[in-house]
Design a protein around this motif. Sequence first.
Motif, PDB file in Angstrom:
ATOM      1  N   GLY A  90      80.875  36.806  13.020  1.00 36.41           N
ATOM      2  CA  GLY A  90      81.926  35.880  13.435  1.00 36.41           C
ATOM      3  C   GLY A  90      83.113  35.883  12.492  1.00 36.41           C
TER       4      GLY A  90
ATOM      5  N   VAL B 155      86.205  21.220  14.070  1.00 36.85           N
ATOM      6  CA  VAL B 155      85.431  22.064  14.995  1.00 36.85           C
ATOM      7  C   VAL B 155      84.125  21.375  15.356  1.00 36.85           C
ATOM      8  N   ARG B 156      83.473  20.787  14.358  1.00 31.09           N
ATOM      9  CA  ARG B 156      82.228  20.039  14.572  1.00 31.09           C
ATOM     10  C   ARG B 156      82.449  18.890  15.547  1.00 31.09           C
TER      11      ARG B 156
ATOM     12  N   SER C  73      85.816  23.081   9.457  1.00 27.14           N
ATOM     13  CA  SER C  73      84.465  22.704   9.880  1.00 27.14           C
ATOM     14  C   SER C  73      84.417  21.338  10.563  1.00 27.14           C
TER      15      SER C  73
ATOM     16  N   HIS D 293      84.435  30.682  20.307  1.00 29.02           N
ATOM     17  CA  HIS D 293      83.326  30.833  19.365  1.00 29.02           C
ATOM     18  C   HIS D 293      82.111  30.066  19.876  1.00 29.02           C
TER      19      HIS D 293
ATOM     20  N   ILE E 153      88.673  29.141   7.466  1.00 37.15           N
ATOM     21  CA  ILE E 153      87.692  28.790   8.498  1.00 37.15           C
ATOM     22  C   ILE E 153      86.838  27.623   8.037  1.00 37.15           C
ATOM     23  N   TYR E 154      86.387  27.666   6.783  1.00 38.30           N
ATOM     24  CA  TYR E 154      85.537  26.592   6.261  1.00 38.30           C
ATOM     25  C   TYR E 154      86.247  25.242   6.319  1.00 38.30           C
TER      26      TYR E 154
ATOM     27  N   LEU F   5      82.098  30.639  11.463  1.00 38.19           N
ATOM     28  CA  LEU F   5      82.003  30.474  12.914  1.00 38.19           C
ATOM     29  C   LEU F   5      81.224  31.633  13.519  1.00 38.19           C
TER      30      LEU F   5
ATOM     31  N   GLY G 298      80.317  28.006  17.896  1.00 33.61           N
ATOM     32  CA  GLY G 298      80.041  26.914  16.969  1.00 33.61           C
ATOM     33  C   GLY G 298      79.863  27.388  15.537  1.00 33.61           C
ATOM     34  N   LEU G 299      79.525  26.439  14.684  1.00 31.95           N
ATOM     35  CA  LEU G 299      79.351  26.734  13.263  1.00 31.95           C
ATOM     36  C   LEU G 299      78.042  27.474  13.017  1.00 31.95           C
ATOM     37  N   ARG G 300      78.002  28.195  11.923  1.00 36.90           N
ATOM     38  CA  ARG G 300      76.774  28.867  11.513  1.00 36.90           C
ATOM     39  C   ARG G 300      75.689  27.825  11.264  1.00 36.90           C
TER      40      ARG G 300
ATOM     41  N   VAL H 108      80.725  34.176  16.448  1.00 34.18           N
ATOM     42  CA  VAL H 108      81.491  34.785  17.537  1.00 34.18           C
ATOM     43  C   VAL H 108      80.703  35.975  18.069  1.00 34.18           C
TER      44      VAL H 108
END
Length: 391
Positions: free
Chosen positions: A232, A245-246, A242, A320, A238-239, A194, A322-324, A196
């Motif tokens: 972040g 969060v997506r 995904s 955050h 966290i993975y 993520l 968003g995702l990397r 941040v």
Amino acid sequence: MKTAMVIGAGPAGLMAAGELARAGIKVVVAEAKPSPARKFLMAGKSGLNLTKGEPLEVFLGNYSGSPRIRDITAEFGPEQVADWTRGLGQEVFTGSSGRVFPLVMKASPLLRAWLAELDELGVTLKTRWRWAGWDGDRLIFDTPDGRKFETPDVTILALGGASWARLGSDAAWVPWLAEKSVDIAPFQASNAGLLVNWSTHMERHFGSPIKPARLTAGAHSVRGEFVISQRGLEGSAIYAMSKPVRDGAELCVDLVPDRDVVDVAARLSKSRGKTSLANHLRKQLKLGPAQIALLQEFARPLPQDSQALAAVIKALPIRHDGLRPIDEAISVAGGLRFDDLDGGLMIRTLPGVFACGEMLDWDAPTGGYLLTACFATGRHAGRAAVRFLEG
């Protein structure tokens, strides 16, 4: 002798090549990079997590997308992966989390044994052969010796997804299949960290682990650990978040997953006298400096009421960005839709052309699930190609 071209020398492609070669088919594996299985080797740098030792029904519940990915993976699940690894002379062990690793931990000994077996089966590996689409019915390859054209009896596409382009998964194949009217779901980052935008007081905590913790996003919840990084948050927990969060779900972390909110509130309500709040949190809840810093980062000013503070500690919202980026993700969701593939993973509009691995539209967390499905889909496509040739 029938011929087969496998494009992509990752786990899925190598598995398909073995199935074809054992059936007496002349197999050439074309790999764009100077050496095979680069992402596989990278995944094994910190310990090659092959699969997960858990009941098959639980294992398969970690896959999302078409039910067919679960059906195919069930054919070559955790037990079969472990047996296959032992068959290549690499003993395995199961860690405390249930994850299965080669005893030597690294990927390179297993890959060497695997390539040696394929060589004995007569498989030819062509490196620096980059697929460049079709010219009519001919496959086009850009090679060190110039442009080459091949017309095999069957083709297996094992080209990977769209993450880690420097290791070979660059999704360059998408336009060529789109031209053939193949439906491709847009790629999205999965198993990604993520982003941040930290305040300066977090700098001294970069690299600090947060554990134990429980992350929740929508209906998804996972207990595990993660790390505060400069950009972040990273780590397996966290993975695993995904997908929700997506999809836009709010992400929260429980910093004391072994205590309920009533117990937390009772501990916080104890008189602290002249003790600072940070020391009170450390003494009563065993929160470390990084956990307290995270709490301050996302919930400042902290509630003074013990019950309100307990609620925040048990469900701290993580802000955050968003995702990397997708190329920094471990894997991707999206790819060839299963509706465009027959039961053997042959592309319906391209008879004799099969697809497998991460270029298919499925998703799964880290923990051995990704590799197992790559092995399984490669095996499935290879066996189906054999049946196609025999048919």
